[in-house]
Design a protein around this motif. Structure first.
Motif, PDB file in Angstrom:
ATOM      1  N   ASP A   1     -25.137 -18.398 126.570  1.00  0.00           N
ATOM      2  CA  ASP A   1     -26.363 -18.483 125.779  1.00  0.00           C
ATOM      3  C   ASP A   1     -26.018 -18.509 124.297  1.00  0.00           C
ATOM      4  N   ARG A   2     -26.700 -19.357 123.561  1.00  0.00           N
ATOM      5  CA  ARG A   2     -26.422 -19.541 122.142  1.00  0.00           C
ATOM      6  C   ARG A   2     -26.546 -18.244 121.350  1.00  0.00           C
ATOM      7  N   TRP A   3     -27.464 -17.393 121.715  1.00  0.00           N
ATOM      8  CA  TRP A   3     -27.736 -16.184 120.951  1.00  0.00           C
ATOM      9  C   TRP A   3     -27.083 -14.944 121.555  1.00  0.00           C
TER      10      TRP A   3
END
Length: 139
Positions: A20-22
């Motif tokens: 996940d990017r975050w």
């Protein structure tokens, strides 16, 4: 970028893992999972107050990514097979509601009218006559 990486990893027989990017990979302890939300980019060493681990920030993030990344092939629905481009077969496999639609070319396939060869003359002006046809006038 993701599409290109997926394509290249399949081409070379390797695997692609995504995260996940975050996901806070550099703010999470790779040993116990404790998170330090106050860690800034200027802090190059990760210090865990929960388990007393001290590790380089980038190495800690790399270990977290390796632990939590999911193989990209697992994110896709199974059994879809390879899709085709717009010139190929249907993008979706035929299902119960498939109406026999196939990929088709949308260009005009009617026979072309022959056009006689013409010489270009930059001093010739073209105008439309009463019937809508072009007529040439020499300037």
């Amino acid at each position: 970028m993701r599409r290109q990486l997926t394509y290249k990893t399949r081409w070379y027989g390797s695997t692609l893992a995504v995260l996940d990017r975050w996901f806070p990979s550099s703010k999470t302890c790779s040993a116990c999972g404790w998170q330090n939300p106050r860690l800034t980019l200027a802090d190059r060493t990760f210090h865990c107050t929960n388990c007393s681990t001290t590790i380089d920030r980038d190495l800690n993030a790399a270990r977290n990514i390796a632990q939590h990344a999911v193989l990209a092939d697992q994110l896709l629905a199974p059994g879809r097979g390879e899709t085709q481009n717009a010139r190929g077969a249907p993008i979706r496999p035929p299902g119960p509601r498939a109406g026999g639609q196939e990929a088709m070319k949308r260009e005009d396939t009617s026979p072309a009218r022959p056009v006689p060869p013409q010489r270009s003359d930059p001093l010739t002006l073209f105008t439309l006559d009463d019937t809508g046809h072009e007529t040439a006038k020499r300037a």
